[in-house]
Design a protein around this motif. Sequence first.
Motif, mmCIF file in Angstrom:
data_model
loop_
_atom_site.group_PDB
_atom_site.id
_atom_site.type_symbol
_atom_site.label_atom_id
_atom_site.label_comp_id
_atom_site.label_asym_id
_atom_site.label_seq_id
_atom_site.Cartn_x
_atom_site.Cartn_y
_atom_site.Cartn_z
ATOM 1 N N ARG A 162 66.459 57.818 87.983
ATOM 2 C CA ARG A 162 65.842 59.101 87.618
ATOM 3 C C ARG A 162 65.771 59.307 86.112
ATOM 4 N N LEU A 163 66.662 58.647 85.339
ATOM 5 C CA LEU A 163 66.568 58.794 83.890
ATOM 6 C C LEU A 163 65.297 58.139 83.372
ATOM 7 N N GLN A 164 64.949 56.980 83.933
ATOM 8 C CA GLN A 164 63.687 56.352 83.539
ATOM 9 C C GLN A 164 62.511 57.258 83.865
ATOM 10 N N THR A 165 62.574 57.940 85.005
ATOM 11 C CA THR A 165 61.497 58.857 85.386
ATOM 12 C C THR A 165 61.357 59.983 84.370
ATOM 13 N N LEU A 166 62.485 60.517 83.908
ATOM 14 C CA LEU A 166 62.452 61.582 82.898
ATOM 15 C C LEU A 166 61.909 61.049 81.576
ATOM 16 N N LEU A 167 62.347 59.854 81.165
ATOM 17 C CA LEU A 167 61.864 59.278 79.908
ATOM 18 C C LEU A 167 60.353 59.057 79.960
ATOM 19 N N THR A 168 59.866 58.591 81.093
ATOM 20 C CA THR A 168 58.421 58.372 81.240
ATOM 21 C C THR A 168 57.655 59.685 81.103
ATOM 22 N N ALA A 169 58.190 60.745 81.702
ATOM 23 C CA ALA A 169 57.550 62.057 81.581
ATOM 24 C C ALA A 169 57.558 62.528 80.136
ATOM 25 N N LEU A 170 58.663 62.317 79.420
ATOM 26 C CA LEU A 170 58.759 62.750 78.027
ATOM 27 C C LEU A 170 57.794 61.980 77.134
ATOM 28 N N VAL A 171 57.565 60.715 77.451
ATOM 29 C CA VAL A 171 56.549 59.957 76.712
ATOM 30 C C VAL A 171 55.154 60.492 77.030
ATOM 31 N N ALA A 172 54.920 60.786 78.301
ATOM 32 C CA ALA A 172 53.600 61.259 78.712
ATOM 33 C C ALA A 172 53.230 62.587 78.058
ATOM 34 N N LYS A 179 54.399 63.469 75.172
ATOM 35 C CA LYS A 179 54.421 63.175 73.733
ATOM 36 C C LYS A 179 55.676 63.663 73.003
ATOM 37 N N CYS A 180 56.750 63.964 73.751
ATOM 38 C CA CYS A 180 58.023 64.247 73.092
ATOM 39 C C CYS A 180 58.665 62.969 72.566
ATOM 40 N N LEU A 181 58.434 61.865 73.269
ATOM 41 C CA LEU A 181 58.976 60.563 72.883
ATOM 42 C C LEU A 181 57.839 59.566 72.737
ATOM 43 N N ARG A 182 58.168 58.454 72.073
ATOM 44 C CA ARG A 182 57.248 57.329 71.985
ATOM 45 C C ARG A 182 57.966 56.080 72.496
ATOM 46 N N ARG A 183 57.242 55.212 73.187
ATOM 47 C CA ARG A 183 57.818 54.000 73.760
ATOM 48 C C ARG A 183 57.113 52.777 73.188
ATOM 49 N N SER A 184 57.876 51.868 72.635
ATOM 50 C CA SER A 184 57.315 50.652 72.049
ATOM 51 C C SER A 184 57.023 49.628 73.151
ATOM 52 N N PRO A 185 56.232 48.594 72.827
ATOM 53 C CA PRO A 185 55.981 47.537 73.820
ATOM 54 C C PRO A 185 57.268 46.864 74.292
ATOM 55 N N GLU A 186 58.309 46.916 73.466
ATOM 56 C CA GLU A 186 59.597 46.309 73.835
ATOM 57 C C GLU A 186 60.454 47.249 74.671
ATOM 58 N N GLY A 187 59.945 48.453 74.946
ATOM 59 C CA GLY A 187 60.698 49.387 75.768
ATOM 60 C C GLY A 187 61.707 50.220 75.012
ATOM 61 N N LEU A 188 61.528 50.375 73.696
ATOM 62 C CA LEU A 188 62.443 51.177 72.881
ATOM 63 C C LEU A 188 61.853 52.577 72.682
ATOM 64 N N TYR A 189 62.712 53.566 72.820
ATOM 65 C CA TYR A 189 62.274 54.961 72.727
ATOM 66 C C TYR A 189 62.634 55.562 71.370
ATOM 67 N N THR A 190 61.643 56.199 70.742
ATOM 68 C CA THR A 190 61.849 56.930 69.487
ATOM 69 C C THR A 190 61.287 58.340 69.659
ATOM 70 N N LEU A 191 61.601 59.198 68.701
ATOM 71 C CA LEU A 191 61.184 60.598 68.761
ATOM 72 C C LEU A 191 59.813 60.787 68.118
ATOM 73 N N SER A 192 59.025 61.701 68.657
ATOM 74 C CA SER A 192 57.799 62.103 67.979
ATOM 75 C C SER A 192 58.187 62.900 66.735
ATOM 76 N N PRO A 193 57.294 63.033 65.757
ATOM 77 C CA PRO A 193 57.637 63.804 64.545
ATOM 78 C C PRO A 193 58.067 65.245 64.842
ATOM 79 N N ASN A 194 57.354 65.940 65.723
ATOM 80 C CA ASN A 194 57.722 67.322 66.040
ATOM 81 C C ASN A 194 59.080 67.398 66.732
ATOM 82 N N THR A 195 59.333 66.448 67.637
ATOM 83 C CA THR A 195 60.627 66.423 68.314
ATOM 84 C C THR A 195 61.749 66.164 67.321
#
Length: 381
Positions: A95-105, A107-123
């Motif tokens: 379920r954590l992956q599900t939440l991370l995917t929603a946060l990327v969708a 635009k709260c987070l960004r996901r790299s091709p390698e699967g690393l999560y970073t914050l959007s500028p506003n976040t």
Amino acid sequence: VRPAAVAALRAPLGAVAAPRAAAAPAAASVRRFASRESWDSPDDVDLDSVAYGFMASQALFSALEIGIFDHIAAGDAAGLDVAALKKLCACDAPRLQTLLTALVAIKCLRRSPEGLYTLSPNTAQSMVTSSKHFYGDYLKFQIGRQFYQRMGALPEVMLTGKAPSYASWFSDPEVAQTYTQAQHNGSVATAKYLVKKKLQLGGISSMLDVGGGSGAFSYVFTGATPGLKSTVLELPEVCRTGEKIKAQQTQDVQDRVQFVHLDATSPKWPVPDEAFDVVLMSYISGSVPEAIIADLYANAMKALKSGGRLLVHDFMVNDSLDGPALGALWGLQHVTVNADGLGLCPAEIIERMGKAGFDKSNCETVEMIQGMTKLIVAHKS
């Protein structure tokens, strides 16, 4: 009225209207809330975005609750993968992956091709505890835990007119503390912006802060004005939290701010007549029954010295009653805790100021938090 004060009130919004990423630090302290593009579209409503928007809200609140943004901010600059976040968030489940995917969708987070999560500028700017522009506590505690739950009752309130009042809601010590603490940082930022950009306080010596919550406006106003003393009128449980926050201020400010227990809707206030240079009501007019608003302004008229000012700051829409969207939605939210209240716009406020004895032709309307709040200034002749 001092000409300089009127000129300041008519000053343009300036940096507040700039995009948040480019805003100067001082201006960024008052957040610019942009309405969703679908709300401002000249064509038609985006029904799906409106209907499913609550899911995005809860994704954001959940991320704040379990610390996702803080963990990513404290991690490697390249980002964190899902395995690391599962450990840090104590949620070792799909379920954590599900939440991370929603946060990327959303635009709260960004996901790299390698699967690393970073914050959007506003976040990164607004949702990380260590940021000086952080207001995640406000969203997590007041919006997520309190108002979000109340909005679920809106259909019933619309049909029955039955809803708790703020006074009854805040009689619960835990509710009062959560609300007041969460509101404090946002109110401090708004008060600083008001003093710096919109209003010249001048040589005032006395202020009445009606429904002043934590005392945020009083701390900022007294800190900016040597010799100014402020009296905060608030509900007892709110005063208790306010006193704790007051203890964190400088000794000079502590000595010049006092709390007095009062439900602001009471017919009489425990203050002398014609004793104050300024009476402030921030977020009060939209939080009381409509029938009481004019009485509040009449009490303010009694409390003001000749030449004094009544400052009314609140969520408002334009007089055309067609937006902005966030101001309208905040007015609707208040219905769930103030079923007999009034959706506010400048004309409605000024009309009631006139009934209380203020000169309607000498009232000033000022944009504050863009798209959400306005300030109306009335003057006692």
